[in-house]
Structures are given as C-alpha cells and as structure tokens.
Motif scaffolding. Sequence first.
Motif, PDB file in Angstrom:
ATOM      1  N   GLU A 216       0.745  -1.141  -0.089  1.00 43.87           N
ATOM      2  CA  GLU A 216       0.125  -0.082   0.090  1.00 43.87           C
ATOM      3  C   GLU A 216       0.823   1.487   0.109  1.00 43.87           C
ATOM      4  N   ASP A 217       1.875   1.171   0.810  1.00 36.34           N
ATOM      5  CA  ASP A 217       3.090   2.304   0.864  1.00 36.34           C
ATOM      6  C   ASP A 217       4.384   1.927   0.625  1.00 36.34           C
ATOM      7  N   SER A 218       5.250   2.837   0.747  1.00 41.97           N
ATOM      8  CA  SER A 218       6.725   2.185   0.549  1.00 41.97           C
ATOM      9  C   SER A 218       6.998   1.657   1.671  1.00 41.97           C
ATOM     10  N   GLN A 219       6.634   1.888   2.917  1.00 38.89           N
ATOM     11  CA  GLN A 219       7.045   1.310   4.032  1.00 38.89           C
ATOM     12  C   GLN A 219       6.764  -0.319   3.891  1.00 38.89           C
ATOM     13  N   GLU A 220       5.445  -0.603   3.527  1.00 37.14           N
ATOM     14  CA  GLU A 220       4.902  -1.829   3.302  1.00 37.14           C
ATOM     15  C   GLU A 220       5.652  -2.487   2.054  1.00 37.14           C
ATOM     16  N   VAL A 221       6.013  -2.030   1.221  1.00 36.42           N
ATOM     17  CA  VAL A 221       6.825  -2.473  -0.025  1.00 36.42           C
ATOM     18  C   VAL A 221       8.328  -3.004   0.455  1.00 36.42           C
ATOM     19  N   ALA A 222       8.782  -2.226   1.235  1.00 32.87           N
ATOM     20  CA  ALA A 222      10.126  -2.166   1.921  1.00 32.87           C
ATOM     21  C   ALA A 222      10.064  -3.589   2.599  1.00 32.87           C
ATOM     22  N   ASP A 223       8.822  -3.662   3.407  1.00 31.28           N
ATOM     23  CA  ASP A 223       8.764  -4.758   4.578  1.00 31.28           C
ATOM     24  C   ASP A 223       8.614  -6.005   3.667  1.00 31.28           C
ATOM     25  N   LEU A 224       7.698  -5.813   2.561  1.00 32.82           N
ATOM     26  CA  LEU A 224       7.342  -6.959   1.842  1.00 32.82           C
ATOM     27  C   LEU A 224       8.450  -7.672   1.139  1.00 32.82           C
ATOM     28  N   MET A 225       9.634  -6.763   0.910  1.00 35.88           N
ATOM     29  CA  MET A 225      10.758  -7.209   0.269  1.00 35.88           C
ATOM     30  C   MET A 225      11.182  -8.318   1.171  1.00 35.88           C
ATOM     31  N   VAL A 226      11.704  -7.797   2.384  1.00 37.72           N
ATOM     32  CA  VAL A 226      12.131  -8.759   3.479  1.00 37.72           C
ATOM     33  C   VAL A 226      11.341 -10.060   3.687  1.00 37.72           C
ATOM     34  N   GLN A 227       9.944 -10.076   3.561  1.00 37.68           N
ATOM     35  CA  GLN A 227       9.061 -11.174   3.964  1.00 37.68           C
ATOM     36  C   GLN A 227       9.211 -11.921   2.488  1.00 37.68           C
ATOM     37  N   ALA A 228       9.207 -11.434   1.509  1.00 41.63           N
ATOM     38  CA  ALA A 228       9.404 -12.060   0.259  1.00 41.63           C
ATOM     39  C   ALA A 228      10.401 -13.178   0.274  1.00 41.63           C
ATOM     40  N   TYR A 229      11.415 -12.681   0.371  1.00 41.67           N
ATOM     41  CA  TYR A 229      12.822 -13.645   0.248  1.00 41.67           C
ATOM     42  C   TYR A 229      12.581 -15.058   1.559  1.00 41.67           C
ATOM     43  N   ARG A 230      12.105 -14.364   2.535  1.00 44.02           N
ATOM     44  CA  ARG A 230      11.525 -15.779   3.477  1.00 44.02           C
ATOM     45  C   ARG A 230      10.641 -16.611   3.135  1.00 44.02           C
ATOM     46  N   ILE A 231       9.654 -16.026   2.373  1.00 40.33           N
ATOM     47  CA  ILE A 231       8.463 -16.888   1.694  1.00 40.33           C
ATOM     48  C   ILE A 231       9.068 -17.773   0.655  1.00 40.33           C
ATOM     49  N   ALA A 232       9.754 -17.032  -0.233  1.00 38.72           N
ATOM     50  CA  ALA A 232      10.036 -17.584  -1.510  1.00 38.72           C
ATOM     51  C   ALA A 232      11.207 -18.848  -1.152  1.00 38.72           C
TER      52      ALA A 232
ATOM     53  N   GLU B  31      18.155  -1.570   9.648  1.00 41.70           N
ATOM     54  CA  GLU B  31      19.527  -1.537   9.716  1.00 41.70           C
ATOM     55  C   GLU B  31      20.311  -2.890   9.693  1.00 41.70           C
ATOM     56  N   ASP B  32      19.526  -3.800  10.173  1.00 48.73           N
ATOM     57  CA  ASP B  32      19.778  -5.006   9.868  1.00 48.73           C
ATOM     58  C   ASP B  32      18.792  -6.021  10.057  1.00 48.73           C
ATOM     59  N   LEU B  33      18.774  -7.217   9.564  1.00 48.62           N
ATOM     60  CA  LEU B  33      17.482  -7.944   9.535  1.00 48.62           C
ATOM     61  C   LEU B  33      17.332  -9.124  10.506  1.00 48.62           C
ATOM     62  N   LYS B  34      18.131  -8.923  11.453  1.00 49.48           N
ATOM     63  CA  LYS B  34      17.878  -9.548  12.925  1.00 49.48           C
ATOM     64  C   LYS B  34      17.825 -11.222  12.696  1.00 49.48           C
ATOM     65  N   GLY B  35      18.592 -11.638  11.799  1.00 47.16           N
ATOM     66  CA  GLY B  35      18.348 -12.999  11.171  1.00 47.16           C
ATOM     67  C   GLY B  35      17.159 -13.569  10.633  1.00 47.16           C
ATOM     68  N   PHE B  36      16.304 -12.502  10.346  1.00 46.95           N
ATOM     69  CA  PHE B  36      14.840 -12.761   9.609  1.00 46.95           C
ATOM     70  C   PHE B  36      14.963 -13.677   8.603  1.00 46.95           C
ATOM     71  N   VAL B  37      16.073 -13.535   7.728  1.00 47.67           N
ATOM     72  CA  VAL B  37      16.150 -14.121   6.457  1.00 47.67           C
ATOM     73  C   VAL B  37      17.702 -14.974   6.324  1.00 47.67           C
ATOM     74  N   PRO B  38      17.516 -16.084   6.732  1.00 46.87           N
ATOM     75  CA  PRO B  38      18.541 -16.984   6.883  1.00 46.87           C
ATOM     76  C   PRO B  38      19.410 -17.227   5.393  1.00 46.87           C
ATOM     77  N   PRO B  39      20.450 -17.429   5.479  1.00 47.64           N
ATOM     78  CA  PRO B  39      21.119 -17.706   3.861  1.00 47.64           C
ATOM     79  C   PRO B  39      20.324 -18.683   3.209  1.00 47.64           C
ATOM     80  N   TYR B  40      20.440 -18.508   1.709  1.00 45.22           N
ATOM     81  CA  TYR B  40      19.781 -19.476   0.971  1.00 45.22           C
ATOM     82  C   TYR B  40      20.598 -20.637   0.931  1.00 45.22           C
ATOM     83  N   LYS B  41      20.261 -21.902   1.141  1.00 46.89           N
ATOM     84  CA  LYS B  41      20.924 -23.055   0.875  1.00 46.89           C
ATOM     85  C   LYS B  41      20.055 -23.969   0.259  1.00 46.89           C
ATOM     86  N   PRO B  42      19.833 -24.155  -0.877  1.00 44.84           N
ATOM     87  CA  PRO B  42      18.917 -25.047  -1.663  1.00 44.84           C
ATOM     88  C   PRO B  42      19.372 -26.389  -1.637  1.00 44.84           C
ATOM     89  N   GLU B  43      18.215 -27.285  -1.362  1.00 41.98           N
ATOM     90  CA  GLU B  43      18.574 -28.652  -1.357  1.00 41.98           C
ATOM     91  C   GLU B  43      17.928 -29.535  -2.381  1.00 41.98           C
TER      92      GLU B  43
END
Lengths: 372, 295, 83
Positions: free
Chosen positions: A137-153, A182-194
Amino acid sequence: MVKKIAEGSHAVAEVVRLLNPDVLAMYPITPSTHIPERLSDFESDGELDGTIIRVDSEFSAMSALVGASATGVRTYTATSSQGLALMHEVLFVASAMRLPIVITVVNRALSAPLNIFNDWQDSISERDSGWIQMYGEDSQEVADLMVQAYRIAEDKRVLLPVMVCMDGFFLSHTYDVIDVPEDLKGFVPPYKPEHAYLDPKRPQTQGAWAMQEPYFELRKELEEAVGAALPVIKEVHDEFAKVFGRSYGGGAIDVYGEGDTVVVSMGSVCTNLKVLADRLGFQVVRVRCYRPFPAEDVKKALEGKKAVAVFEKDVAYGTGHGALYNDVRACTTGKAVNFIVGLGGLDVPINALEKMCGEIDAMNDGETRWQR
Amino acid sequence: MSSEVISSGHSACAGCGEIIGERMVLEALGKDVIVCQATGCMEITTTPYPRTAFKVPWLHVTFENAASAASGIVEADRKLGRNTTVVAIGGDGGMMDIGVRALSGVMERGHDLMLVVTDNEAYMNTGIQRSSGTPKYAATTTTPAGSVVPGKREWKKSISRIAIAHGIPYVATASIGFPEDLVAKVKKAQGIKGPKLLHIYTPCPVGWGYDSSKTVYYAKKIVETGLWPLYEIENGKLTISQRPTFAPLEEYFTGQKRYKHIKPEHIKEVSERVKAGWKELEKQEKAGVDLMLLP
Amino acid sequence: MVGGVVTKVGSLDSNKTGSWRSFRPVIDREKCIGCGLCKKFCPDVCIEIKDKKAEVDYDYCKGCLICKSVCPVQAISSEEEEK
C-alpha cells in the motif's frame, strides 16, 4: 531501526542491499529504474556484496536470474511494464523449476499506446505465471514485503518466485517517512537449496522436457505449491510483525473499518479508500497477496455484507471486468460491482473515489463503471 | 555404455553430427563443468523427464537465452567460490538467430564463459526450416527449391565475425571432421579467461538428406573445399588452422538432397565466394590483427 | 522431484536404441587395429576398445554406419538386420 525520509525506490534498494542477493540483474525501464540506480551507487561505494549483471534486456535479466538461482544463490531484479512482459516466457520457467527468485515490479501500464504511468496491467497479466504476487500500500510496506518475500520464496515448504508489486511513481518516486531496518535480525537466513543446484560435485539435470503425463503432474504440483504458500505467507507476516513491530492485517488481506458495504482493492489507492471508509462508514478489504488468491479470507470478509465494490487499475479484456473483480466475484453470491480506475496513470483523486462510493447502492449486480 | 559426460540411450537420429560435436566438446572440457543448453535437438534428445543422458550439471531454460542464463550461472558460481567451466551451447537457430541478443550481451559484458554454436545450418528440431546459418541455395522446408526459387536466397551469416566485433579474447571455427583440431581449440579456450566462442560445423543426415554413414565425410569435405575455413582468432590475431586443398565443390554438394537442384552457375557463384573469402582470410592472417577496437 | 529436477544422471541409458537399427556394423577382429576412430565418431557412444579391438554395444547402436565409413583399414562391414 532508523526512520528517515526516503524515496520509495531507494527504500527498496536499501532493503535489497541488506538482503544480500548474490546475483542481481538490471535493465533500465521507467519507473523501476531508481532501484538499480541506487543499488549501483552502493556497488560503486563498496557497499554491495552481490554481483550486478547489467544485462542486454529484461529477457536476459530473468534468464540470468534463472541461471544463478538454479546454481544455488539468491537473486534480485526490478522491472516494470514492457520489461515484465518481455520476461513472460521465462517467468513460467522460473516458477515451474521452483526457483525462489524475488523481483520488484514497479507497476506501469502496458503499450499500446505507450504510456509510462501507473496501473496494474503488467503484473496482473502475469497472474497465471505461477509466481506469488504481493501488493504494497505504501513504500514502508513494500520495503517490508521485500524482506518477507525472500523468507517466503526460500521457505522449503514454498520454493517459488515472488513479485513484490508497488505502484509506479505514486510510490516509487515519492518520498515518505520510512523505517528502513539497519539489520535484518536473522529474519532471512542464507539460501542453501536442497532441491536445485548446479554443482559438478553433485550433478543434476534441470529443465528436462516432459511428455503429457509427467507434464500434467508437474503443473498440478505447481498449482498445489502456489496454494500451499498462503499459510506460510501469513506465518511470515505474523513473525515479521513480532520482530519488526509492523503488522499489515493478516498477511493475505488487510481489513479496515466497519460497514455493510465492502470496498476491495490493492496498492496505494487503498490509503484514500481507508480515509473514505472512516468518513462514509464502509469496510475496506485490501488484497495484499493476490497470488495465491486468498479466496477463503475474502469469502469470510464478504459474508453477510450488502454489497462489494472492486476498484482496480487493470482489465481482464473480454470479461467486461477487471481481473480482481473476477476473483472476488467467485467469493460471494451477493451483489458485486466493479470500478475500473486509473488506467495509464489517470489520477484517482479522493473526491472521485467518494463519488464512486456514493454510486454503489444504485448500481446493478455485475455492473462495471470506467471512472474517468 | 557411456562416456564420462553423456550416456547412450539418447534419441539423436542415427548418424547425428551435432551430438558428436556436443560430446567432443564436453569430453574435452572434463567433469568440472556446468552446461547451459538452448532448446533444440541436443536438449530434446537427451533429457526426457525423469531421465537424462547427461552426467555433468546441465540446465535448459528456453530457446533464446542459453548465453544469458549461463552468465547468471557463472556469476553465481564465482560467488560460491568456485571456478567451474561454464559453457552455453546451442544450435545455429538458438545462438545465431533467436539467441543472438543474449550471445552479444554476454560477449560485451565479458563473462568468463564458453560459447559453443553447433551449426547444422537449419532449424532441424522443428523440421528443417531456414535459419541465418543456412547456406545460400540450400533447400529447407521454408526455402524449398521450386521452379522459380533455387532454395535459400541469402548467404550464411558469420557468427565468428560478429563475435570478434565484441573484442573477445578467443574465437575459433571447427568441424567434427577434424576432432584433434576441435579438441585442441576447446582446451585452449578453456584456459582463457573471458568470453570465447567456438563455431562448430555439425552435419545433419536427416536435414540435409544424405546417408547417415556420411556425416564425417561431409564434415571433412567442406573443409577441404574451403567452404568452411578452420581458423582461430586469439586476441585479434587470426591464424588459419588448416589450408584447404580447394577440392571441387561438387564433391561436397553431391549426395545432399538439399543441394539436389543446384546448377553449375550456382556452384560457380559459391566457388567465387570461397576464393574471395580465402583471399580476405589470408590477408587478415598476414595483417595480424582483426580486433574491432573502435566502433 | 521438486521442479522437475533429475538427479539420476546418465539414466537415459535405460533407453535401448538398438531396436532402431536397420543395418548392423560387424567388426572383423582380424583386421581391426584398435585405433579408436570409430569410437571417437560414434554418435551413440556405443563403441569401446577392449584388448585393442573395437566392440559395438548392439543394445544402443542405431546402425548409422559412420564407424564403417571412417575405419581406415576397412575392418567394419554391415549386415542387414532381420526384422
């Protein structure tokens, strides 16, 4: 967390830098271009770890990301309009190969006539590509969605590509007070595909062709995977709210206000609709997650309501409605009407919205109005 | 039975020259490799899900993007701290026509990639349609030889010249008829950092209409006639790998159905082109530098 | 597998293409010098050199007869397959 005044595109770029994609592909197209420009600034100042590939086209952008993601690393690009349309062929490959690519779509009208301004026809036209689509809806949410998007994907239960959609110019080129983590507090761990990697030590074939039966099965699996992403999307939203202190309704839809009439829409137009909801006494259901479509949530929200009006900036040509309306229509047996607004960036001022909301009662079920 | 890189059981046609070329390239590169394959015969005959003929990491995305997908692979590979040989491989359609933008893009950007064109001079996978790699006067299903038009009307495009115009460090032509030369060029290219392009001549018995046992014959004969020069251009320096004997073109055209209609005046025209082309090649070899440094 | 990934590499060898064959290459072991030229050019990866002699794996040989045409000592002849 630091609140600062930032342009929407720049906020996205800052969050992407934190998310640390290994390979980024970039090709300029208005209005998405401020994102790669800012990421390039970071690279030139030594603040970006990932490798930027400045590709020859959006087709090559998506192709390079498929190659990189298939190799086993995190990837990113941003695009708009014709650029997304040029990616079309590869989008279907990325989702079916279950590659968790994340892109920002800065929504813009599709040609012809050529028009650089905002509507949703670009991403809406990719709704059947097997990608998850989230609208901020707004740029704040878009920025937050970017963080959520990687976790989801990258979640092992999902493994699908995600488009985070933001309204071109209205969000990408406007400044807002934004909390950029300023940091993602470990919310999105490194991508290690299996499941998918290109590694001489563990050879595999990716992108095999299939006869009718395995093709049918793999396509069915894709639809099941997109559907199964919905609970993960909600879970990630809730966890994000806990860690970062910002919540957007339930993750799939954002319900605002009270009333017998429900207005359904997506993106930045919802901010004005919410102001009107307070003034006129209706409810706003903002669809945050458009694919997978949260039909059960929408059904529940529309239960026992007098009428639903869908406001949207796209057309499902040949159906007489917008695409969002058609999805919402399937969720209610009650009265549903449709407003097509803002195509090609046509302004949708709050007084026009107010006038439209005043027309809902007098409209017939199934009626569509093109509101200039 | 199988080699280190590819197994038997693939469904390439009997006598397929393209799969000979694909195997020669991959065997020369060894196992520390990632292959990115364009759509085409080599993709469709090797990887019917859930089986694969390949024993090395292999990716197929679409027809026109093998090179750009490979650019993503190689950058990802380097981020993972590896130094794998990444090869983008496709036919004349995938690399010279529909994929030429992607090919040009990776050469201009300088990715550390092997680019291999296995050229059988038409879209064979879809049923022998004309490509920019189809030679003049060859009949295809979209340039049939009729009572008025004698097959394809245009000359074959030079992808090597397009490649060298990007200023890349290594470009070479090869033919499966000369495997030692081909393998030496593959190995040399593998040792060079940056983009390198190999244009390999791979006859197609079905598409050209000749007996399947003659694949190697035509792969040798075209080089002997001078119609397919073998050369390499290393850092702009052109070196001819083998001088042709200028065997009569009839020895090459005969036995191929695609040239059944060819007339003496056509052969004369091709022959003059071969002569002029070799004059140019030798001039450039003598001059020493063939690198496009300015636009 | 997720996303149609194939992990059983080389598994296409379960596809026995020998049934395609109309003509069968026959190697004269007396004449064969084991030079390996036939193996090098075999599109079907089905010739091995064992004890300095070429051997054809008829499970896969499609009968293109490239081997016959490249043999420098004419050690390979062909026979029509009985259908």
